[in-house]
Each structure stands twice: as C-alpha cells, then as structure tokens.
Design a protein around this motif. Structure first.
Motif, PDB file in Angstrom:
ATOM      1  N   ASP A   1      13.603   8.232 -22.030  1.00 21.67           N
ATOM      2  CA  ASP A   1      14.685   9.061 -21.500  1.00 21.67           C
ATOM      3  C   ASP A   1      15.239   8.447 -20.206  1.00 21.67           C
ATOM      4  O   ASP A   1      16.442   8.441 -19.965  1.00 21.67           O
ATOM      5  CB  ASP A   1      14.236  10.517 -21.282  1.00 21.67           C
ATOM      6  CG  ASP A   1      12.853  10.632 -20.646  1.00 21.67           C
ATOM      7  OD1 ASP A   1      12.337   9.618 -20.133  1.00 21.67           O
ATOM      8  OD2 ASP A   1      12.288  11.733 -20.674  1.00 21.67           O
TER       9      ASP A   1
ATOM     10  N   LEU B   1      20.618  14.939 -29.769  1.00 23.47           N
ATOM     11  CA  LEU B   1      20.100  15.233 -28.427  1.00 23.47           C
ATOM     12  C   LEU B   1      21.250  15.658 -27.532  1.00 23.47           C
ATOM     13  O   LEU B   1      22.377  15.167 -27.689  1.00 23.47           O
ATOM     14  CB  LEU B   1      19.434  13.980 -27.839  1.00 23.47           C
ATOM     15  CG  LEU B   1      18.193  13.483 -28.591  1.00 23.47           C
ATOM     16  CD1 LEU B   1      17.791  12.099 -28.096  1.00 23.47           C
ATOM     17  CD2 LEU B   1      17.039  14.463 -28.472  1.00 23.47           C
ATOM     18  N   ASN B   2      20.967  16.556 -26.602  1.00 22.11           N
ATOM     19  CA  ASN B   2      22.030  17.068 -25.740  1.00 22.11           C
ATOM     20  C   ASN B   2      22.289  16.106 -24.571  1.00 22.11           C
ATOM     21  O   ASN B   2      21.876  16.338 -23.438  1.00 22.11           O
ATOM     22  CB  ASN B   2      21.699  18.472 -25.231  1.00 22.11           C
ATOM     23  CG  ASN B   2      22.925  19.154 -24.658  1.00 22.11           C
ATOM     24  OD1 ASN B   2      23.886  18.500 -24.269  1.00 22.11           O
ATOM     25  ND2 ASN B   2      22.888  20.474 -24.599  1.00 22.11           N
TER      26      ASN B   2
ATOM     27  N   ARG C   1      13.878  10.408 -31.881  1.00 29.81           N
ATOM     28  CA  ARG C   1      14.381  11.691 -31.356  1.00 29.81           C
ATOM     29  C   ARG C   1      13.220  12.571 -30.876  1.00 29.81           C
ATOM     30  O   ARG C   1      13.232  13.093 -29.759  1.00 29.81           O
ATOM     31  CB  ARG C   1      15.159  12.379 -32.476  1.00 29.81           C
ATOM     32  CG  ARG C   1      15.770  13.711 -32.124  1.00 29.81           C
ATOM     33  CD  ARG C   1      16.482  14.250 -33.368  1.00 29.81           C
ATOM     34  NE  ARG C   1      15.812  15.434 -33.854  1.00 29.81           N
ATOM     35  CZ  ARG C   1      16.047  16.650 -33.402  1.00 29.81           C
ATOM     36  NH1 ARG C   1      16.938  16.876 -32.463  1.00 29.81           N
ATOM     37  NH2 ARG C   1      15.392  17.685 -33.891  1.00 29.81           N
ATOM     38  N   LEU C   2      12.214  12.723 -31.731  1.00 29.01           N
ATOM     39  CA  LEU C   2      11.071  13.578 -31.394  1.00 29.01           C
ATOM     40  C   LEU C   2      10.299  13.026 -30.204  1.00 29.01           C
ATOM     41  O   LEU C   2       9.832  13.777 -29.352  1.00 29.01           O
ATOM     42  CB  LEU C   2      10.146  13.743 -32.609  1.00 29.01           C
ATOM     43  CG  LEU C   2      10.754  14.530 -33.776  1.00 29.01           C
ATOM     44  CD1 LEU C   2       9.844  14.505 -34.984  1.00 29.01           C
ATOM     45  CD2 LEU C   2      11.074  15.969 -33.373  1.00 29.01           C
TER      46      LEU C   2
ATOM     47  N   ILE D   1      12.345  13.864 -27.082  1.00 30.44           N
ATOM     48  CA  ILE D   1      12.265  15.305 -26.783  1.00 30.44           C
ATOM     49  C   ILE D   1      10.895  15.639 -26.164  1.00 30.44           C
ATOM     50  O   ILE D   1      10.804  16.446 -25.247  1.00 30.44           O
ATOM     51  CB  ILE D   1      12.499  16.150 -28.057  1.00 30.44           C
ATOM     52  CG1 ILE D   1      13.958  16.038 -28.505  1.00 30.44           C
ATOM     53  CG2 ILE D   1      12.139  17.618 -27.829  1.00 30.44           C
ATOM     54  CD1 ILE D   1      14.222  16.593 -29.893  1.00 30.44           C
ATOM     55  N   SER D   2       9.850  14.968 -26.654  1.00 27.68           N
ATOM     56  CA  SER D   2       8.489  15.292 -26.185  1.00 27.68           C
ATOM     57  C   SER D   2       8.299  14.998 -24.693  1.00 27.68           C
ATOM     58  O   SER D   2       7.456  15.581 -24.051  1.00 27.68           O
ATOM     59  CB  SER D   2       7.442  14.531 -27.005  1.00 27.68           C
ATOM     60  OG  SER D   2       7.486  13.158 -26.671  1.00 27.68           O
TER      61      SER D   2
ATOM     62  N   GLY E   1      10.412  15.813 -22.478  1.00 27.15           N
ATOM     63  CA  GLY E   1      10.915  17.003 -21.793  1.00 27.15           C
ATOM     64  C   GLY E   1      12.211  16.840 -21.013  1.00 27.15           C
ATOM     65  O   GLY E   1      12.808  17.814 -20.583  1.00 27.15           O
TER      66      GLY E   1
ATOM     67  N   ILE F   1      15.092  15.235 -22.128  1.00 22.21           N
ATOM     68  CA  ILE F   1      16.248  15.404 -23.028  1.00 22.21           C
ATOM     69  C   ILE F   1      15.957  16.541 -23.993  1.00 22.21           C
ATOM     70  O   ILE F   1      14.898  16.570 -24.621  1.00 22.21           O
ATOM     71  CB  ILE F   1      16.527  14.119 -23.848  1.00 22.21           C
ATOM     72  CG1 ILE F   1      16.705  12.907 -22.941  1.00 22.21           C
ATOM     73  CG2 ILE F   1      17.771  14.297 -24.710  1.00 22.21           C
ATOM     74  CD1 ILE F   1      17.022  11.609 -23.664  1.00 22.21           C
ATOM     75  N   LYS F   2      16.904  17.442 -24.115  1.00 27.99           N
ATOM     76  CA  LYS F   2      16.722  18.584 -25.020  1.00 27.99           C
ATOM     77  C   LYS F   2      17.450  18.318 -26.351  1.00 27.99           C
ATOM     78  O   LYS F   2      18.435  17.584 -26.382  1.00 27.99           O
ATOM     79  CB  LYS F   2      17.266  19.846 -24.367  1.00 27.99           C
ATOM     80  CG  LYS F   2      16.497  20.208 -23.107  1.00 27.99           C
ATOM     81  CD  LYS F   2      16.795  21.611 -22.630  1.00 27.99           C
ATOM     82  CE  LYS F   2      15.878  22.013 -21.496  1.00 27.99           C
ATOM     83  NZ  LYS F   2      15.886  21.085 -20.364  1.00 27.99           N
ATOM     84  N   PRO F   3      16.976  18.950 -27.420  1.00 23.75           N
ATOM     85  CA  PRO F   3      17.687  18.792 -28.691  1.00 23.75           C
ATOM     86  C   PRO F   3      19.062  19.447 -28.627  1.00 23.75           C
ATOM     87  O   PRO F   3      19.278  20.377 -27.838  1.00 23.75           O
ATOM     88  CB  PRO F   3      16.786  19.500 -29.704  1.00 23.75           C
ATOM     89  CG  PRO F   3      15.835  20.322 -28.919  1.00 23.75           C
ATOM     90  CD  PRO F   3      15.773  19.776 -27.534  1.00 23.75           C
TER      91      PRO F   3
ATOM     92  N   ASN G   1      21.067  21.784 -30.357  1.00 22.58           N
ATOM     93  CA  ASN G   1      20.913  22.792 -31.414  1.00 22.58           C
ATOM     94  C   ASN G   1      22.147  23.683 -31.537  1.00 22.58           C
ATOM     95  O   ASN G   1      22.033  24.892 -31.600  1.00 22.58           O
ATOM     96  CB  ASN G   1      19.684  23.666 -31.132  1.00 22.58           C
ATOM     97  CG  ASN G   1      18.397  22.897 -31.309  1.00 22.58           C
ATOM     98  OD1 ASN G   1      18.333  21.980 -32.110  1.00 22.58           O
ATOM     99  ND2 ASN G   1      17.381  23.252 -30.552  1.00 22.58           N
TER     100      ASN G   1
END
Length: 197
Positions: free
Chosen positions: A72, A110-111, A166-167, A170-171, A173, A175-177, A179
């Motif tokens: 990230d 990802l956002n 992606r996962l 996200i893990s 913390g 970068i947020k998905p 959605n």
C-alpha cells in the motif's frame, strides 16, 4: 548518468508504444520485460501518462511481475510520482494522468479515491482534481463482461491473481475495498467534492 537512464527508459517506453500496433496483452509486453525490470515502476507509469488510459491499463495488466508485490505504501508513492496531475477539464477524458486511480478502482476493486484523499502530502486542489476526474469517469471505474473475459491469464493476468493482490493490500488496513455500486460511487464522490469546493 541519471538523465541517461531516464532517457533510456523514455526511449524504451516509446518503442514499446509505437511498435504495439493492435497487439495488446502479455505476449506483446513480455518481450520487453527484461529491459523494463531495471526501471522504477512508478516512473514508468509517469512517463506514459501522455498515452491513452486504455493503453497504460493494458501495460499494467500485461506486466504483473513489475507491480504484483507492491505494498500500500508503494501505491501511495506511485500516487505521489503521478502528482501534480493534469487538470481534469483540460485533458481528454481518456488520457492516463489518473491511471493509478483508474487501475486500483476498476481492476483491484480498491478505494483509491479515499486512499488519495487521506494523504496529507496532497493539497486540497490535488484532491479536488482527483474527485472531479473520478466523477467524470465514474461509470468506467467498473469492469464489464469484456474486461473480465480478458483477465484469463493469457491475454492479461488471471483475475484470481488480481484477487490475491487485492486481498493482500486490504489486509494491511491502509486501502479499503471499493464496495459501491455505480450510483453509490457517484454519490460518494459528490459528497466528498463538497468538502473541497
């Protein structure tokens, strides 16, 4: 010496672009991979913003070994290297000045918009421009069936590989998905724009 390396990289990227013709994908870009591996990925993206966003997305999706292990923090650095960005209303909508936002939102789900807004090193004007651009292209920040078909591991990297990256991002913390539906994304951008207007 540094300038020579920069010029070499520019020449290589121009050569790749102008020889590409209509042959996109992993097969085409892989012949240049060994040469590209010695350059900084962020700088390579910055040097290609003069090309179309479709072309630069093809470049990214065809050369996963150049970015698949980026963290990230690395993506935030890429955002910095691509800044300052062109004014959204003075460029063609499909110029690649915002390709990082485009790629992270559309293909990685990802956002990237929120991630950009959270960074103190970017000015309010920078943030406003990213929001204006995202608002203009919001509908193209979503994959369609054609995009998914191309993520088959032959033409572009496989969608399962994208999902792993992606996962992993996200893990951490940071970068947020992403959605949102298309309508929800437009609403989110509108709401954020009010903060910077």
């Amino acid at each position: 010496m540094m300038e020579d390396k920069q010029q070499e990289m520019l020449d290589l990227l121009d050569e790749i672009y102008w020889n590409e013709g209509y042959s996109y994908g992993i097969d085409y870009f892989s012949q240049f991979l060994h040469k590209m591996e010695k350059y900084d990925f962020a700088k390579m993206l910055a040097c290609q913003t003069k090309f179309s966003v479709e072309y630069v997305l093809s470049f990214i999706l065809s050369t996963p070994s150049l970015w698949i292990n980026l963290s990230d923090t690395d993506w935030i650095r890429i955002m910095s290297v691509l800044n300052p960005r062109p004014k959204p209303f003075s460029i063609e909508i499909f110029d690649a000045g915002y390709v990082d936002i485009h790629f992270l939102c559309k293909y990685m789900r990802l956002n990237a918009i929120e991630l950009f807004l959270q960074q103190d090193q970017f000015s309010n004007e920078d943030k406003k421009m990213v929001l204006q651009y995202s608002s203009t292209v919001a509908i193209s920040l979503f994959m369609n069936e054609f995009d998914l078909e191309n993520l088959d591991g032959n033409y572009y990297l496989h969608q399962d590989e994208l999902e792993k990256v992606r996962l992993s991002l996200i893990s951490n913390g940071e970068i947020k998905p992403l959605n949102y539906t298309e309508d929800e994304l437009s609403e989110y951008i509108k709401k954020e724009l009010k903060v910077y207007e």
